[in-house]
Design an enzyme around this catalytic site. Structure first.
Site, PDB file in Angstrom:
ATOM      1  N   HIS A  33      -6.076 -22.295   8.816  1.00 29.21           N
ATOM      2  CA  HIS A  33      -7.398 -22.718   8.349  1.00 29.21           C
ATOM      3  C   HIS A  33      -8.143 -21.570   7.659  1.00 29.21           C
ATOM      4  CE1 HIS A  33     -11.257 -24.759   8.129  1.00 29.21           C
ATOM      5  NE2 HIS A  33     -11.787 -23.612   8.539  1.00 29.21           N
ATOM      6  N   CYS A  71      -7.038 -28.313   4.555  1.00 26.53           N
ATOM      7  CA  CYS A  71      -5.950 -27.494   5.128  1.00 26.53           C
ATOM      8  C   CYS A  71      -5.132 -28.332   6.107  1.00 26.53           C
ATOM      9  CB  CYS A  71      -6.496 -26.232   5.789  1.00 26.53           C
ATOM     10  SG  CYS A  71      -7.010 -26.427   7.507  1.00 26.53           S
ATOM     11  N   CYS A 105      -7.005 -28.948   9.521  1.00 22.79           N
ATOM     12  CA  CYS A 105      -8.071 -29.957   9.470  1.00 22.79           C
ATOM     13  C   CYS A 105      -7.533 -31.346   9.145  1.00 22.79           C
ATOM     14  CB  CYS A 105      -9.140 -29.544   8.459  1.00 22.79           C
ATOM     15  SG  CYS A 105     -10.100 -28.128   9.032  1.00 22.79           S
ATOM     16  N   ASP A 150       0.860  -1.175   0.000  1.00 26.72           N
ATOM     17  CA  ASP A 150       0.000   0.000   0.000  1.00 26.72           C
ATOM     18  C   ASP A 150       0.905   1.237   0.000  1.00 26.72           C
ATOM     19  OD1 ASP A 150       0.971   0.144   2.555  1.00 26.72           O
ATOM     20  OD2 ASP A 150      -0.932  -0.248   3.534  1.00 26.72           O
ATOM     21  N   ASP A 172      -7.770  -7.621  -0.254  1.00 28.13           N
ATOM     22  CA  ASP A 172      -6.956  -7.875   0.936  1.00 28.13           C
ATOM     23  C   ASP A 172      -7.826  -7.534   2.122  1.00 28.13           C
ATOM     24  OD1 ASP A 172      -6.666  -4.833   0.669  1.00 28.13           O
ATOM     25  OD2 ASP A 172      -5.747  -5.250   2.608  1.00 28.13           O
ATOM     26  N   CYS A 216     -12.425 -30.109   4.651  1.00 30.43           N
ATOM     27  CA  CYS A 216     -11.359 -29.139   4.390  1.00 30.43           C
ATOM     28  C   CYS A 216     -10.005 -29.849   4.296  1.00 30.43           C
ATOM     29  CB  CYS A 216     -11.343 -28.100   5.507  1.00 30.43           C
ATOM     30  SG  CYS A 216      -9.990 -26.909   5.379  1.00 30.43           S
ATOM     31  N   GLY A 242       0.974   3.708   2.138  1.00 38.63           N
ATOM     32  CA  GLY A 242       1.219   4.310   3.442  1.00 38.63           C
ATOM     33  C   GLY A 242       0.146   5.328   3.795  1.00 38.63           C
ATOM     34  N   GLY A 243      -0.591   5.750   2.791  1.00 35.28           N
ATOM     35  CA  GLY A 243      -1.595   6.793   2.995  1.00 35.28           C
ATOM     36  C   GLY A 243      -2.620   6.428   4.059  1.00 35.28           C
TER      37      GLY A 243
END
Lengths: 354, 354
Positions: free
Chosen positions: A333, A304, A307, A76, A255, A302, A78-79
């Site tokens: 997860h 992941c 899991c 980003d 994001d 799932c 920084g603003g």
């Protein structure tokens, strides 16, 4: 569905970017991010500029080398942090002067400086320095602010062009559309930035407290004035169903702190159906009594790491006794869920079913 | 150099056991422990009995399954924590009554109960329930205490024999030698326990504040009365040079919070030479200014995951900004160091050079 080419490789969109605020996605190693298919992460210019500071990241050879991450990084400008965190802020045409929230020293940040910093970080996708108004904003203030943001975007772009001259691997520069909650101002902002021909466009100044219907309305008011062949990034959003709505409205990149922050509070996501319609997921509180003796994974469908290896009762125990491994496994997860959601959206788009 | 056979496999000694107080080595997954060759870990009976409680671990199928660790586990008897943590403690011939430090409820723990609990946990190496005196202790108190410990050891052993009858995979039961800092009492305690023929012997009641020379003296006073063919475990020790000294005095097994606790405070271990003599290692404070721009690993000769992937400057940054990934990476490094130290000792013994 699209692809974005960056110096550190291709990104398939729509995509969700895990946040590595201070050069680390909280609790996780880059290997773990790779293991569940993170394509790109986000670094926060303001935080990294504060600590460890530019000199150190420059000496390390950039943020990728510093944190040992070899895929793309978006930074980003920084603003947003300057406007939300810094003390005694003073905005002029030139830029922003403020006191660091870490050590109180006076820092000035200009559109040119923000680009220079992001170039030192070695970012793949760079954001223009913008002013982000709080919600609600008066129309006059929003008008003045978006015009300042456009002038800053132009100055930043000039600096960027100087810096990438003679570079083989050129990062991408995005303009940030402002205009608060006014459709005509969103159009003005978009048109002013599109005239400058950026590599992509961010929809800024949203998900700052306005009702979600207003968010969708403003995304629409913005997107229809953006070129179809450039990526669009909705900054700071959002909940799973909101990402789906935003993709429908043409957004490619997201994001948000939600999956990681919620994970640290023991709030976990579970898919309820595969069609991504209606109430297609559920949020569970892992500390809930009902998981005390539940020796199945949080979500048996799932794939992941969490899991695949641990029961809900164990995860609950880790949270109850305050073992940080619990936050780590929950983060894995939830990020897996968010990235899997985007993967499902991409497949659905490919299959013409979205 | 020896081998200990347990229901979950062989352990090569001398060995250091990472501590998984509440069913997790702080910050780490079992996969990470495996990756750097942890052979056995330690679980704390008192803490696990408090939370999540026996019913849950029993339903999970034991501690191994609960935490997804498939190698051996040693459990303490709960005695040490009852004496150091519990409130309103009352000791009788029968056992100990106390108030839980978690929820204040009254709990009674007997030698038989301690064995039963450890059997439910599914421990591979079980400790007898003992009384651990603070340092310094009066000789009369130490005499009374060691005799109580011996009677408790015998009662625990009877319970143990009942419970392992008809079991194919039998865990090991250790007796714990007490006797505070009195050589003759150490001998008495050792002889009383050896008469009961345990599978191994722990040297208890040491590293509780006495000078290190006294620790060594008491190890000697104990070890010479123990059978040479049974493993000896020095509970709660210690610094790297102390482990070496203790191995010389005949100790086979160690556990200690030092490497993991120090890691969480940014204190890291580095080998200075390979002969394990003199000042063979160094402790560094990762937050020290001198690591600010040090882009080499903490120890370029170290093969741990942290040193293979991250620079000292990055690790320092993580600690400075409070990212828990720093504690995790430091824990990996320090446990690797401790396990590597034991590996070097084993090699040195094999080569006849120790």
């Amino acid at each position: 569905m699209g692809k974005i080419k960056t110096p550190h490789g291709l990104i398939e969109t729509p995509i969700f970017m895990p946040i590595a605020t201070r050069g680390a996605v909280k609790h996780l190693t880059p290997d773990e991010l790779n293991s569940f298919g993170a394509q790109i992460i986000l670094g926060n210019t303001y935080h990294l500029f504060s600590r460890p500071g530019l000199e150190i990241i420059k000496k390390a050879g950039g943020l990728h080398k510093f944190m040992n991450w070899s895929k793309p990084i978006l930074t980003d400008s920084g603003g947003y942090q300057v406007f939300s965190l810094a003390h005694r802020r003073k905005i002029t045409e030139q830029g922003v002067k403020f006191r660091s929230e870490v050590d109180g020293r006076e820092i000035s940040l200009t559109p040119e400086e923000s680009i220079k910093i992001q170039m030192v970080l070695g970012s793949d996708i760079i954001m223009s320095f913008d002013e982000c108004l709080a919600y609600p904003a008066k129309k006059e203030a929003a008008q003045t602010s978006l015009e300042l943001t456009s002038r800053w975007a132009k100055r930043g772009q000039q600096e960027f062009k100087k810096l990438i001259k003679n570079r083989r691997d050129k990062p991408l520069l995005f303009g940030i559309v402002q205009g608060s909650t006014f459709e005509d101002l969103r159009q003005q902002s978009a048109e002013q930035l599109v005239a400058l021909n950026f590599d992509g466009y961010s929809v800024g100044g949203l998900t700052v407290g306005e009702p979600i219907e207003m968010t969708y309305k403003m995304i629409q008011a913005t997107e229809k004035h953006l070129p179809v062949d450039k990526p669009r990034y909705l900054m700071g959003a959002g909940k799973p169903e909101q990402l789906i709505e935003a993709v429908k409205l043409g957004v490619d990149m997201f994001d948000c702190v939600i999956p990681t922050r919620n994970a640290r509070h023991g709030l976990l996501y579970i898919f309820k159906n595969n069609n991504l319609k209606g109430k297609f997921y559920e949020q569970i509180h892992i500390t809930n009594e009902k998981f005390k003796k539940d020796f199945r994974p949080i979500d048996h469908k799932c794939h992941c790491y969490t899991c695949s290896n641990f029961a809900a009762a164990y995860l609950r125990h880790l949270f109850v006794v305050g073992e940080s491994l619990g936050q780590r496994l929950a983060t894995i997860h939830n990020l897996y869920f968010y990235l899997d959601l985007m993967r499902r959206i991409r497949h659905s788009i490919k299959a013409g079913k979205f």
